[in-house]
Design a protein around this motif. Structure first.
Motif, PDB file in Angstrom:
ATOM      1  N   THR A 135    -109.575  95.007 -11.829  1.00  0.00           N
ATOM      2  CA  THR A 135    -110.090  93.832 -11.122  1.00  0.00           C
ATOM      3  C   THR A 135    -109.700  92.552 -11.844  1.00  0.00           C
ATOM      4  OG1 THR A 135    -111.981  95.081 -10.272  1.00  0.00           O
ATOM      5  CG2 THR A 135    -112.187  92.685 -10.296  1.00  0.00           C
ATOM      6  N   LEU A 136    -109.828  92.537 -13.173  1.00  0.00           N
ATOM      7  CA  LEU A 136    -109.463  91.344 -13.950  1.00  0.00           C
ATOM      8  C   LEU A 136    -107.980  91.027 -13.790  1.00  0.00           C
ATOM      9  CD1 LEU A 136    -110.132  89.111 -15.952  1.00  0.00           C
ATOM     10  CD2 LEU A 136    -109.822  90.768 -17.818  1.00  0.00           C
ATOM     11  N   VAL A 137    -107.131  92.046 -13.825  1.00  0.00           N
ATOM     12  CA  VAL A 137    -105.686  91.828 -13.637  1.00  0.00           C
ATOM     13  C   VAL A 137    -105.414  91.272 -12.242  1.00  0.00           C
ATOM     14  CG1 VAL A 137    -103.465  92.992 -13.398  1.00  0.00           C
ATOM     15  CG2 VAL A 137    -104.936  93.513 -15.347  1.00  0.00           C
ATOM     16  N   ALA A 138    -106.109  91.804 -11.243  1.00  0.00           N
ATOM     17  CA  ALA A 138    -105.916  91.306  -9.877  1.00  0.00           C
ATOM     18  C   ALA A 138    -106.289  89.831  -9.767  1.00  0.00           C
ATOM     19  CB  ALA A 138    -106.753  92.140  -8.905  1.00  0.00           C
ATOM     20  N   ILE A 139    -107.347  89.426 -10.441  1.00  0.00           N
ATOM     21  CA  ILE A 139    -107.760  88.018 -10.428  1.00  0.00           C
ATOM     22  C   ILE A 139    -106.717  87.146 -11.107  1.00  0.00           C
ATOM     23  CG2 ILE A 139    -109.444  86.401 -11.418  1.00  0.00           C
ATOM     24  CD1 ILE A 139    -111.592  88.543 -10.890  1.00  0.00           C
ATOM     25  N   LEU A 140    -106.256  87.572 -12.274  1.00  0.00           N
ATOM     26  CA  LEU A 140    -105.285  86.772 -13.025  1.00  0.00           C
ATOM     27  C   LEU A 140    -103.924  86.723 -12.338  1.00  0.00           C
ATOM     28  CD1 LEU A 140    -106.066  87.932 -16.693  1.00  0.00           C
ATOM     29  CD2 LEU A 140    -106.869  85.862 -15.534  1.00  0.00           C
ATOM     30  N   ALA A 141    -103.598  87.754 -11.551  1.00  0.00           N
ATOM     31  CA  ALA A 141    -102.277  87.842 -10.905  1.00  0.00           C
ATOM     32  C   ALA A 141    -102.285  87.353  -9.459  1.00  0.00           C
ATOM     33  CB  ALA A 141    -101.782  89.289 -10.958  1.00  0.00           C
ATOM     34  N   ASP A 142    -103.417  86.907  -8.967  1.00  0.00           N
ATOM     35  CA  ASP A 142    -103.526  86.444  -7.579  1.00  0.00           C
ATOM     36  C   ASP A 142    -102.621  85.225  -7.361  1.00  0.00           C
ATOM     37  OD1 ASP A 142    -104.249  85.678  -5.051  1.00  0.00           O
ATOM     38  OD2 ASP A 142    -106.371  85.324  -5.508  1.00  0.00           O
ATOM     39  N   VAL A 143    -101.608  85.349  -6.504  1.00  0.00           N
ATOM     40  CA  VAL A 143    -100.651  84.251  -6.294  1.00  0.00           C
ATOM     41  C   VAL A 143    -101.307  83.045  -5.641  1.00  0.00           C
ATOM     42  CG1 VAL A 143     -98.638  85.764  -6.208  1.00  0.00           C
ATOM     43  CG2 VAL A 143     -99.903  85.269  -4.105  1.00  0.00           C
ATOM     44  N   SER A 144    -102.466  83.244  -5.020  1.00  0.00           N
ATOM     45  CA  SER A 144    -103.187  82.129  -4.415  1.00  0.00           C
ATOM     46  C   SER A 144    -104.270  81.588  -5.347  1.00  0.00           C
ATOM     47  CB  SER A 144    -103.843  82.571  -3.095  1.00  0.00           C
ATOM     48  OG  SER A 144    -102.858  82.981  -2.169  1.00  0.00           O
ATOM     49  N   GLY A 145    -104.376  82.181  -6.529  1.00  0.00           N
ATOM     50  CA  GLY A 145    -105.422  81.790  -7.463  1.00  0.00           C
ATOM     51  C   GLY A 145    -104.961  80.760  -8.474  1.00  0.00           C
ATOM     52  N   PRO A 146    -105.814  80.451  -9.462  1.00  0.00           N
ATOM     53  CA  PRO A 146    -105.509  79.370 -10.412  1.00  0.00           C
ATOM     54  C   PRO A 146    -104.667  79.788 -11.607  1.00  0.00           C
ATOM     55  CG  PRO A 146    -107.727  80.185 -10.779  1.00  0.00           C
ATOM     56  CD  PRO A 146    -107.198  80.945  -9.595  1.00  0.00           C
ATOM     57  N   PHE A 147    -104.341  81.084 -11.720  1.00  0.00           N
ATOM     58  CA  PHE A 147    -103.686  81.573 -12.932  1.00  0.00           C
ATOM     59  C   PHE A 147    -102.250  82.028 -12.676  1.00  0.00           C
ATOM     60  CE2 PHE A 147    -108.212  82.966 -13.099  1.00  0.00           C
ATOM     61  CZ  PHE A 147    -108.647  82.097 -14.093  1.00  0.00           C
ATOM     62  N   SER A 148    -101.453  81.926 -13.733  1.00  0.00           N
ATOM     63  CA  SER A 148    -100.143  82.555 -13.765  1.00  0.00           C
ATOM     64  C   SER A 148    -100.221  83.636 -14.838  1.00  0.00           C
ATOM     65  CB  SER A 148     -99.049  81.530 -14.102  1.00  0.00           C
ATOM     66  OG  SER A 148     -97.776  82.134 -14.092  1.00  0.00           O
ATOM     67  N   VAL A 149    -100.317  84.905 -14.425  1.00  0.00           N
ATOM     68  CA  VAL A 149    -100.773  85.970 -15.298  1.00  0.00           C
ATOM     69  C   VAL A 149     -99.890  86.186 -16.524  1.00  0.00           C
ATOM     70  CG1 VAL A 149     -99.636  87.759 -13.888  1.00  0.00           C
ATOM     71  CG2 VAL A 149    -101.549  88.371 -15.383  1.00  0.00           C
TER      72      VAL A 149
END
Length: 349
Positions: A135-149
Motif C-alpha cells: 500500500t505504501l509503495v502504491a501511494i508513493l508511486a501514484d502518478v496522480s499523487g504528490p510523490f515521485s517514488v
C-alpha cells in the motif's frame, strides 16, 4: 518445567533451534527491522510528475497532506496535525496500512538555516507487513499523487533503525547479556516480582550523561498481555532483544539497508545455565550483579577470589550465544522479506 509455545514457531521465521544444557529447547528468530525512520529532503525532484513548475514547498506540503487524508489505496487516515501560522502547514499525518496496528507517520519539517525542508517517514516494518508496504509503495508511486517514488527513495536516509530478535522459550531473567559499550543499566520488575525489561545505555558523554539506550531485552509475552492483546505463543515465554542504531552519513542511505553492518557485533546474549557449573551461588551472583558491584555481590555471597573471577568471566563472555556477531545477521535478508520492507527497497533498483 519449560512452557510449550503454541502455536509452534514457524521454521522460516525461527530457523535456529538450540538445545540448552538443562534440556530446554529454544527457537531464535531471524533479525527483523522493528522501527525505522526515513528522512527525505523536500526538493522538486521528489514532486509527482503532475506537479506544476515552480510549486512552493508549502504548497506541496498542503497538497500532500490533503492527498493522504483522502485515504488512497485503501489506507486509513488516523489523525493529523495542522498549523495555520506563519503559513498553512501539515505538521504530521498518521496513516494506517496493513492488517496489524500499522501506523506510518508522514511528518513535515520546515527548513532551517542549516537544513532544507524535510519529510520524515516513521514506521514499524514488522507491523506494517507485506500488505502494508504494498500500500505504501502504491501511494508513493501514484502518478496522480504528490510523490515521485524513485527519486524519493533514492534520496531517503534512515536515521534510526531498531533490529529485533525473538527468543522463544526463555524469560528475560534467564539471559546473560554482555556488551562492551554498556554504561548505565535499567531493570524493570513487574508487580509479581518478575524481571520484565533490561535497558542498556551507552557509556556517558558530555551532552548525554546517561547515554542513549542502545539495547532493550524485554518480555514479549507480558508486553502483549499488558496491552490487552493475545501473546504470540500462548503460555510460551518469549524474550525480545532489540538493538537501536542511529547511523550517519555515508552509511545510512535506504538503498544500503540490505548490506548494513551487523548490529550485534559488540553484543553477546546467552542462557544463564550454559555459562558455568550450575550452582546456587552462580544463580544468586547473576541476579545480584544486576544491582550490585562485583565486590559487593561476592562479599554478600562469601565468594573467594577464584569464584568471583570465574563468575565475572561467565557474565562477560557468554558461551553458546543465542544473539551475537555472525550468529543472527545471516538471516537479515529473510527478515527484510518477512516484514515486506523489501517491496520498498525494490523500488530503488
Amino acid at each position: 518445567m519449560q512452557a510449550l509455545a503454541k502455536p509452534k514457531p514457524s521454521p522460516e521465521l525461527f530457523p535456529t533451534v538450540q538445545e540448552l544444557s538443562n534440556g530446554w529447547t529454544v527457537r531464535v528468530s531471524v533479525p527483523q527491522p522493528d522501527k525505522l525512520k526515513l528522512i527525505i529532503d523536500i526538493t522538486p525532484e521528489i514532486y509527482g510528475p503532475k506537479a506544476p513548475s515552480g510549486l512552493a514547498v508549502a504548497q506541496w506540503v498542503e497538497h500532500t497532506g490533503t492527498y493522504l487524508k483522502n485515504q488512497p489505496f485503501n489506507s486509513q487516515h488516523i489523525k493529523s496535525k495542522y498549523f495555520h501560522n506563519p503559513e498553512p502547514w501539515y505538521h504530521s499525518v498518521d496513516m494506517g496500512m496493513g492488517k496489524r496496528e500499522a501506523n506510518v507517520r508522514f511528518e513535515f519539517k520546515r527548513g532551517t538555516k542549516k537544513l532544507p525542508p524535510q519529510m520524515w517517514l516513521t514506521m514499524n516494518p514488522r507491523k506494517v507487513g507485506p500488505e502494508g508496504f504494498k500500500t505504501l509503495v502504491a501511494i508513493l508511486a501514484d502518478v496522480s499523487g504528490p510523490f515521485s517514488v524513485k527519486p524519493l527513495l533514492q534520496s531517503a536516509k534512515f536515521t534510526m533503525l531498531d533490529v529485533a530478535v525473538d527468543i522463544v522459550g526463555l524469560q528475560v531473567s534467564d539471559l546473560v547479556i554482555w556488551s562492551k559499550n554498556v554504561g548505565k543499566r535499567q531493570h524493570f520488575v513487574g508487580a509479581d516480582d518478575v524481571l520484565e525489561t533490561i535497558n542498556l545505555h551507552r557509556k556517558p558523554y558530555k551532552s548525554k550523561p546517561a547515554g542513549n539506550v542502545f539495547l532493550k531485552a524485554y518480555d514479549r509475552r507480558r508486553e502483549r498481555i499488558h496491552a490487552g492483546k493475545k501473546p504470540p505463543f500462548g503460555k510460551g515465554n518469549v524474550s525480545r532483544v532489540e538493538v537501536t542504531k542511529q547511523p550517519k552519513k555515508p552509511y545510512n542511505s535506504l538503498k544500503s539497508l540490505p548490506d548494513y553492518n551487523d548490529p550485534f557485533k559488540d553484543l553477546r546474549v546467552g542462557f544463564v545455565f550454559d555459562q558455568t557449573q550450575m550452582t546456587k551461588e552462580w544463580l544468586n551472583y547473576h541476579s545480584l550483579r544486576r544491582t550490585l558491584s562485583a565486590k559487593a555481590a561476592s562479599t554478600m555471597l562469601y565468594l573467594d577470589e577464584e569464584q568471583r573471577t570465574a563468575f565475572e568471566k561467565a557474565l562477560t563472555a557468554p558461551k553458546n550465544p543465542l544473539v551475537s556477531s555472525n550468529v543472527n545477521w545471516l538471516g537479515w535478508s529473510e527478515g527484510l522479506k518477512r516484514t515486506g520492507l523489501i517491496h520498498l527497497l525494490d523500488e530503488i533498483a
